[in-house]
Design a protein around this motif. Structure first.
Motif, PDB file in Angstrom:
ATOM      1  N   UNK A   1       0.831  -1.211   0.000  1.00 11.56           N
ATOM      2  CA  UNK A   1       0.000   0.000   0.000  1.00 11.56           C
ATOM      3  C   UNK A   1       0.867   1.264   0.000  1.00 11.56           C
TER       4      UNK A   1
ATOM      5  N   UNK B   1       3.825   1.531  -1.224  1.00  7.10           N
ATOM      6  CA  UNK B   1       4.403   1.673  -2.560  1.00  7.10           C
ATOM      7  C   UNK B   1       3.420   2.349  -3.513  1.00  7.10           C
ATOM      8  N   UNK B   2       2.165   1.922  -3.441  1.00  5.74           N
ATOM      9  CA  UNK B   2       1.159   2.530  -4.321  1.00  5.74           C
ATOM     10  C   UNK B   2       1.090   4.032  -4.048  1.00  5.74           C
TER      11      UNK B   2
ATOM     12  N   UNK C   1       4.390   5.789  -5.250  1.00  5.34           N
ATOM     13  CA  UNK C   1       4.537   5.855  -6.707  1.00  5.34           C
ATOM     14  C   UNK C   1       3.506   6.802  -7.318  1.00  5.34           C
TER      15      UNK C   1
ATOM     16  N   UNK D   1     -11.403   1.333 -12.112  1.00  5.19           N
ATOM     17  CA  UNK D   1     -10.661   0.070 -12.061  1.00  5.19           C
ATOM     18  C   UNK D   1     -10.102  -0.282 -13.435  1.00  5.19           C
TER      19      UNK D   1
ATOM     20  N   UNK E   1      -7.175   1.967 -14.161  1.00  6.74           N
ATOM     21  CA  UNK E   1      -5.978   1.537 -13.429  1.00  6.74           C
ATOM     22  C   UNK E   1      -5.267   0.448 -14.219  1.00  6.74           C
ATOM     23  N   UNK E   2      -6.047  -0.498 -14.712  1.00  6.25           N
ATOM     24  CA  UNK E   2      -5.458  -1.582 -15.478  1.00  6.25           C
ATOM     25  C   UNK E   2      -4.761  -1.046 -16.727  1.00  6.25           C
TER      26      UNK E   2
ATOM     27  N   UNK F   1      -1.435   0.587 -15.832  1.00  2.08           N
ATOM     28  CA  UNK F   1      -0.350  -0.193 -15.239  1.00  2.08           C
ATOM     29  C   UNK F   1       0.047  -1.383 -16.093  1.00  2.08           C
TER      30      UNK F   1
ATOM     31  N   UNK G   1       2.563   3.963 -14.961  1.00  2.00           N
ATOM     32  CA  UNK G   1       2.369   3.398 -13.624  1.00  2.00           C
ATOM     33  C   UNK G   1       2.025   4.449 -12.575  1.00  2.00           C
TER      34      UNK G   1
ATOM     35  N   UNK H   1      -1.245   4.351 -10.247  1.00  3.16           N
ATOM     36  CA  UNK H   1      -1.153   4.320  -8.792  1.00  3.16           C
ATOM     37  C   UNK H   1      -2.007   5.429  -8.186  1.00  3.16           C
TER      38      UNK H   1
ATOM     39  N   UNK I   1      -5.453   4.342  -8.144  1.00  2.00           N
ATOM     40  CA  UNK I   1      -5.656   3.334  -7.106  1.00  2.00           C
ATOM     41  C   UNK I   1      -5.784   3.999  -5.737  1.00  2.00           C
TER      42      UNK I   1
ATOM     43  N   UNK J   1      -9.170   5.585  -5.432  1.00  2.00           N
ATOM     44  CA  UNK J   1     -10.176   4.546  -5.200  1.00  2.00           C
ATOM     45  C   UNK J   1     -10.153   4.097  -3.744  1.00  2.00           C
ATOM     46  N   UNK J   2      -8.930   3.919  -3.223  1.00  2.91           N
ATOM     47  CA  UNK J   2      -8.765   3.470  -1.835  1.00  2.91           C
ATOM     48  C   UNK J   2      -9.302   4.507  -0.862  1.00  2.91           C
TER      49      UNK J   2
END
Lengths: 265, 327
Positions: B44, B46-47, B50, B282, B285-286, B289, B296, B300, B303, B306-307
């Motif tokens: 987490x 790292x996300x 980055x 989502x 994101x795909x 990445x 990337x 991130x 992501x 979203x989190x």
């Protein structure tokens, strides 16, 4: 009112089963395309999936390795945490239990992305063992819960009795705690096994296309259209799930594991 | 050797063995703690780290501390000259699909679970096996099944046509309504691509989860309460409204929230069933990445957003519950 209730349950079961039935039926197709109802029914696709098509046999082997490895690892990590939480209730054990459940509680795509970066730096990206560890971490929450439920079911007076009769902590652990928690440990193992088998998005990020599990292989083939062999994969997976959960229900207490009230039947 | 000496020796030995076991008992938890903390938290971090990085054109990305990615997400790269809400709109679709699908699942799973808990223990176990099996079934298989069911050449549209249901809809004048909703082309009904198919599949995806999450609370509910209400002359709808619903309000809200958070990350169902113009965060994101964009840091960033939105929703739900409790 009662018939209405039964009708509702039947309807729910029907809708729940509908896509599964369609996929299963499509596996019997003789040709290369999916039709429902199947045309020219044959069982040749089962041979392709399990024996003759290397793409599918490799994917199946990978899936099995990841699932069994992840389930073993998840149980091994969850056991000490659950035991600490039950026996000491210390702050550390609470923290670890919380952290262990975290990956399961956030949208899986976020954890998948994070693990992709993580293994990228550590050099495990695209290796099967990294996939095993990733699934173990993602699904550790499940044995954590089942083992905790098992530990809670131990009558503390049994432990006191053992202690009065001179049993050390280690002996009491072996003779009282362990036997009573075995069914719950096994249930936790199987929950991880089945969910890892079917998990897709985290594996998608950590495999970096260098290997494929069955679910990944199916997703990769999705764009080129379905083939009946993919439906065979689906049947296999459903069969495994039903077998595993029936075993849990047969030898364990499934309603209790799912949190039903003990006192009522 | 005197008795006192041998006694002290025994005492020393026991303390030594105590110390050894003591060490074993301290080392193991901390080693385990280190492993769990690293594996559960570092991804987490790292996300998040980055997400502040920078992409280099034609190459990979470098560490940095820039808010460019966040600016791009909320107002677009060219801000303040030009503003685009493309990425916010994708987040909006993520929320829209997830909210409707999770509510639909919880509302239909509630009566089912209630009926389930009234069955015998053995029947409950059998139903649970069925529900757990469908719960664990991979997203790819579920999407495959619904795709066959909903695609134009097989499944329901073909069934509609061959049974004359399409003609009947046309005769009754309801066909035009379906066309207005985007669920029909001039010749027949069509479900791909549509929001209907997306939400239906997503709802199906979490329906078994809804049952499993509601099951503990509902099975612990005391049936004598509803029975008492009924003997005092309450009708079924009154019992549901005044006895059952208030006592399951908390798990109901909790379940909806969990399903909602889970659905925020749905990927396969959205790529297959939703119109590309209505894709979600989502999917973005795909593409950033692993897919075509190879950006990337921006992936991130999405992501992280979203989190954060997921956490905000969970916290809000929690606060709402507390507030309702306090009243």
């Amino acid at each position: 009112m009662k018939t209405l209730g039964h009708l509702y349950m039947a309807l729910a079961a029907l809708v729940l089963a509908l896509p599964i039935v369609v996929v299963c039926g499509a596996a019997l197709n003789g040709g290369r395309s999916m039709f429902f109802p199947p045309r020219d029914p044959t069982l040749a696709r089962f041979g392709e999936f399990f024996v003759s098509e290397p793409v599918w046999t490799t994917a199946l082997t990978n899936s099995v390795i990841v699932a069994i490895g992840a389930a073993t690892l998840a149980v091994l990590m969850a056991w000490p945490v659950a035991y600490m939480l039950w026996s000491t209730g210390s702050k550390l054990s609470k923290l670890l239990a919380g952290l262990g459940s975290l990956p399961f509680a956030v949208p899986p795509i976020v954890f998948g992305v994070g693990l992709g970066f993580f293994w990228g730096f550590l050099g495990g990206l695209g290796d099967l063992w990294a996939g095993v560890v990733s699934h173990a971490i993602l699904l550790m929450a499940l044995p954590l819960v089942t083992i905790s439920i098992g530990l809670q079911s131990i009558d503390r007076s049994h432990l006191d009795a053992a202690a009065t009769m001179g049993a050390t902590e280690a002996i009491a652990f072996r003779t009282v705690v362990l036997p009573q928690t075995v069914p719950y440990t096994i249930s936790g193992f199987f929950f991880v096994l089945v969910l890892s088998f079917n998990e897709f998005i985290v594996m998608f990020f950590v495999s970096a296309s260098s290997y494929a599990t069955v679910t990944l292989q199916i997703f990769n083939s999705l764009r080129n259209g379905y083939t009946p062999t993919m439906a065979v994969a689906a049947i296999t997976f459903i069969a495994v799930s039903v077998l595993v959960f029936s075993a849990v229900a047969r030898w364990g207490d499934l309603p209790r594991l799912m949190g039903a009230d003990q006192s009522r039947n | 050797m005197t008795v006192a000496e041998s006694l002290s020796e025994v005492a020393e030995e026991t303390t030594a063995s105590h110390r050894a076991s003591f060490r074993w008992q301290t080392v193991l938890p901390w080693a385990l703690a280190a492993v769990i903390i690293v594996l559960c938290l570092v991804p987490f971090f790292l996300v998040i780290a980055i997400s502040f990085g920078r992409k280099i054109e034609g190459a990979a990305w470098v560490w940095d501390f820039t808010f460019e990615n966040y600016q791009r997400f909320f107002v677009g790269t060219l801000w303040p000259d030009e503003v685009t809400f493309l990425y916010l709109q994708q987040l909006g679709y993520s929320f829209w699909y997830a909210v409707i699908a999770s509510l639909l699942a919880v509302m239909t799973a509630l009566p089912f679970t209630l009926l389930l808990t009234r069955l015998s223990r053995k029947a409950q176990a059998a139903w649970l096996v069925f529900i757990l099996s469908s719960l664990s079934l991979s997203e790819v298989f579920i999407v495959m099944g619904w795709d066959i069911l909903l695609s134009n050449n097989s499944g329901l549209p073909a069934l509609f046509k061959s049974t004359g249901l399409t003609q009947w809809l046309k005769d009754m004048g309801w066909f035009q309504v379906l066309r207005d909703w985007g669920l029909a082309n001039p010749r027949n009904v069509k479900f791909k691509t549509s929001e209907f198919a997306t939400i239906l599949t997503m709802s199906y995806l979490v329906w078994p989860y809804a049952v499993i999450l509601l099951y503990p609370a509902l099975s612990r509910m005391d049936p004598s309460l509803s029975e008492a209400a009924r003997t005092m002359g309450a009708s079924t709808s009154q019992v549901i409204r005044t006895v059952i619903l208030p006592s399951v309000r908390l798990p109901l809200v909790g379940t909806s929230l969990l399903l909602f958070v889970f659905l925020l990350g749905t990927y396969v169902a959205v790529t297959v069933f939703a119109d590309p113009a209505k894709h979600t965060t989502a999917v973005a994101i795909y593409t950033n990445i692993r897919g075509a964009n190879l950006n990337a840091p921006f992936g991130a960033t999405q992501a992280v957003i979203l989190l954060v939105s997921a956490s905000i929703c969970l916290t809000l739900g929690h606060m709402l519950n507390r507030w309702a409790e306090a009243r």
